[in-house]
Enzyme design. Structure first.
Site, PDB file in Angstrom:
ATOM      1  N   HIS A 470       0.831  -1.203   0.000  1.00  0.00           N
ATOM      2  CA  HIS A 470       0.000   0.000   0.000  1.00  0.00           C
ATOM      3  C   HIS A 470       0.872   1.261   0.000  1.00  0.00           C
ATOM      4  CE1 HIS A 470      -3.544   2.501   1.244  1.00  0.00           C
ATOM      5  NE2 HIS A 470      -2.583   3.239   1.789  1.00  0.00           N
ATOM      6  N   GLU A 471       1.786   1.344   0.936  1.00  0.00           N
ATOM      7  CA  GLU A 471       2.612   2.552   1.028  1.00  0.00           C
ATOM      8  C   GLU A 471       3.502   2.710  -0.198  1.00  0.00           C
ATOM      9  OE1 GLU A 471       2.082   4.866   3.083  1.00  0.00           O
ATOM     10  OE2 GLU A 471       0.651   3.714   4.287  1.00  0.00           O
ATOM     11  N   HIS A 474       1.786   4.687  -2.810  1.00  0.00           N
ATOM     12  CA  HIS A 474       1.988   6.127  -2.632  1.00  0.00           C
ATOM     13  C   HIS A 474       3.354   6.540  -3.182  1.00  0.00           C
ATOM     14  CE1 HIS A 474      -1.559   7.088  -0.311  1.00  0.00           C
ATOM     15  NE2 HIS A 474      -1.258   6.259   0.674  1.00  0.00           N
ATOM     16  N   HIS A 477       3.342   6.881  -6.860  1.00  0.00           N
ATOM     17  CA  HIS A 477       2.662   8.120  -7.228  1.00  0.00           C
ATOM     18  C   HIS A 477       3.645   9.290  -7.138  1.00  0.00           C
ATOM     19  CE1 HIS A 477      -1.398  10.515  -6.752  1.00  0.00           C
ATOM     20  NE2 HIS A 477      -0.801  10.734  -7.914  1.00  0.00           N
TER      21      HIS A 477
END
Length: 683
Positions: A470-471, A474, A477
């Site tokens: 999940h991280e 980020h 991105h």
């Protein structure tokens, strides 16, 4: 100290502008901020002194160039204050909070600057601008208006006063929470009280105790969220209860770290500020500049999901009770029992013990053969560790990231382990932002809070594997966003869109070729058996009533606090009573299913950037679930799919309306059906 001796005031000589943390000491920060504030003020004054008519080139371009030094110093410091907040760093943070707030307001509320930007904004249709340039004008004008730049002088003065006080309060909330979390770490006298944990987890507890001078004891530190991962494994009900009670009591014990008065004042001042800015509540103020548009839209989604989620949780609770009764436990399922008996039910229904999967999830292999490998297959990236480059803490590791053609992309920093100076939870932040205007490439950080074993390999839970993927979503991105103007860099998008890329990246966890590469037994090297994988996939909606309910309860608490008018907020005196009434209002007041965060340790909304925005996770998950369907329909883990997702969504950064970017990628708006199916709510 002279400026010449302060390493923060000169551009870093390290690759990608990575700060040289070897040269930076706490005494450097405040003088550097003072110099950076002054330089930024001079840059803004130079813009407003221009006598020619406002244009994009003489107003927006220098505005985007301004604040470079302040941004560098701030990102360098706040990376440390979140991940390694020693008492000295905490003191700097407290001193800095009102100074940062005052400086931010001085820029955002500058009447002369606002007048120039308004003039450019009002003449947009008469200017030959690119789509990114036009959107930049629109966003600066919208954000300054939203911040209060159009207020009269008296209201601006009151606004500045509110903002400065709020900056102090939110910093105090985080400081109190960190202190209480450390104070409430649970001390166990013997390993017998930790029966059910792995050798690595027990050794981590022994190490924690030794570091506190408690040789021979075992210390279990608390996670940011309510339900500790060890609740699933601990066989001693008393140990489970002690752990949960410690977690839920943070910030509400009547000691120096009590956050109740702090958060009530935060709520009141946010409501007053919203009224000053022309909004009925803080939630209305926040959502007016998010994709949701209004708190009513948020409340509608949360209520729509809460009814079936609560019903599913009650059915799950009945199943847990049946198992406890069959075991002759003689107990009524309570919050401390839920995770433990959930694993028993999971074992009975799916022949699956998630707590026994850790030997297949060795951290280094998960990182390299899972997280990195998925990014290589999808986007063509490669990663080279750079032990020669200094991070801010010995546990933080630096990796250089390259595109498929060998061109350099940026740096990725991973800080995996928990420590007393690190705030709870997991997050991504940027140390350097990409910008073509400034000629900078990205440096991004991922922080987790995994217990560090005293010796031997680090074995992750499946939840920790999920957090790592999940991280890193980020991080991707932040690495991929390719923009001209720093205002749009990285993850600078609407708050209720920012979780979307990270949630999408979770889909590769159980993707066959990725899972087969990283889920290898630490001793034998054997892959996770296919029948186990099949059972994991079959159980994906298992316990989703609980998971959805605890999340929605927290999201609703956030909305309940921040939907209060100024008068209503002034009348609230009892935090516990307010919480109970709010949860009853939405039907999520089941004592066995506590909210993921109670107010006194709800850092996301009372010290982080998610106030009135914790709904963002489920709001973004609508897009995420719909995107997962698109990948499955179009061949999954392919370079072509990766290029499309990168170019049309991740690479856009904040330079385009996010929902327009989504339509460009997907060909239509997102549909809610896939989310309802994923969470077992479709019926």
């Amino acid at each position: 100290m002279t400026d010449a001796l302060n390493p923060l005031l000169a551009a870093s000589t390290l690759p990608y502008g990575l700060p040289d943390y070897r040269e930076i000491t706490p005494e450097h920060y405040l003088p550097a901020f003072e110099a950076a504030f002054a330089e930024h003020r001079r840059e803004i004054d130079a813009i407003t002194r221009v006598r020619s008519a406002p244009t994009f080139e003489n107003t927006l371009v220098p505005l985007e160039r301004s604040g470079d030094l302040l941004g560098r110093v701030a990102r360098t410091f706040y990376t440390v204050s979140a991940a390694d907040a020693t008492p000295e760093i905490q003191q700097i943070d407290e001193t800095l909070a009102p100074l940062m707030s005052a400086h931010h307001d001085a820029i955002q509320l500058d009447a002369a600057l606002y007048q120039r930007i308004t003039a450019v904004h009002d003449s947009l249709d008469r200017q030959d601008l690119t789509a990114e340039q036009r959107y930049l004008v629109e966003r600066h004008h919208r954000e300054m208006t939203h911040a209060g730049a159009g207020l009269d002088d008296a209201d601006k003065a009151r606004l500045v006063e509110l903002n400065q006080r709020l900056s102090v309060l939110t910093t105090t909330f985080e400081k109190n929470l960190l202190a209480d979390t450390n104070d409430l770490a649970v001390v166990f006298d013997s390993a017998d009280q930790l029966a059910g944990l792995t050798e690595g987890e027990i050794s981590a507890a022994a190490r924690n105790a030794a570091e506190r001078g408690l040789e021979g004891s075992f210390v279990v530190t608390l996670t940011l969220f309510t339900g500790h991962p060890y609740l699933a494994s601990l066989t001693d009900r008393g140990s489970r209860r002690r752990l949960l009670e410690a977690s839920r009591s943070r910030g509400s014990r009547g000691n120096a770290n009590d956050n109740r008065a702090v958060l009530i004042e935060i709520v009141r001042l946010r409501a007053q500020r919203a009224a000053l800015l022309g909004h009925p509540s803080h939630a209305a103020y926040v959502t007016s500049d998010e994709t949701a548009g209004s708190p009513e839209a948020v409340h509608d989604l949360l209520r729509r999901l809460a009814v079936p989620a609560a019903a599913n949780a009650r059915r799950e609770q009945a199943a847990l009770q049946a198992v406890a009764d069959a075991d002759g436990a003689g107990i009524e399922i309570a919050a401390e029992d839920w995770a433990h008996y959930t694993e028993k039910v999971r074992a009975a229904e799916y022949d699956l013990d998630r707590t026994a999967l850790r030997p297949w999830f060795e951290a280094e292999r998960v990182l390299r053969d899972g997280v990195f490998a998925a990014a290589t297959r999808l986007y063509g990236l490669s990663f080279t560790e750079r032990p020669d480059l200094p991070a801010y803490h010995p546990d933080a590791r630096v990796f250089e990231v390259f595109n498929e053609d060998g061109s350099a992309l940026g740096l990725f920093v991973l800080d995996l382990y928990t420590r007393d100076t690190k705030r709870g939870g997991a997050w991504m932040n940027s140390i350097v932002l990409q910008s073509e205007l400034r000629g900078t490439a990205p440096v991004v950080v991922n922080n987790l809070n995994v217990p560090k074993p005293a010796d031997g390999p680090t074995l992750l839970t499946l939840d920790e594997v999920t957090t790592l993927f999940h991280e890193f979503g980020h991080a991707l991105h932040g690495l991929f966003a390719t923009v001209t103007y720093p205002h749009f860099a990285g993850t600078n998008v609407f708050r209720d869109f920012v979780e979307f890329p990270s949630q999408v990246n979770e889909m590769w966890i159980l993707w066959p070729e990725i899972l087969a590469a990283y889920a290898r037994h630490i001793e034998t090297g054997d892959p996770l058996p296919q029948d186990v994988v099949d059972r994991l996939q079959a159980s994906e909606t298992f316990n989703q009533g609980f998971a959805t309910s605890e999340y929605l309860a927290a999201a609703w608490l956030d909305q309940a606090w921040h939907s209060l008018s100024a008068d209503e907020a002034a009348a609230v005196a009892d935090v516990a009573a307010f919480e109970a009434a709010a949860l009853a209002d939405i039907g999520l007041d089941n004592p066995a299913v506590p909210t993921r965060y109670s107010s006194t340790y709800f850092a996301h909304v009372f010290s982080g950037g998610y106030s009135a925005g914790y709904y963002s996770y489920i709001w973004s998950e609508v897009l995420d679930a719909d995107t997962v369907e698109w990948f499955r329909e179009n061949g999954g883990l392919t370079r072509a799919n990766g290029d499309r997702f990168r170019s049309r969504l991740l690479g856009v950064g904040g330079a385009k309306d996010p929902l327009a970017a989504y339509r460009d990628f997907r060909g239509r708006d997102a549909e809610i059906g896939p989310l309802l199916e994923r969470r077992g709510l479709a019926g």
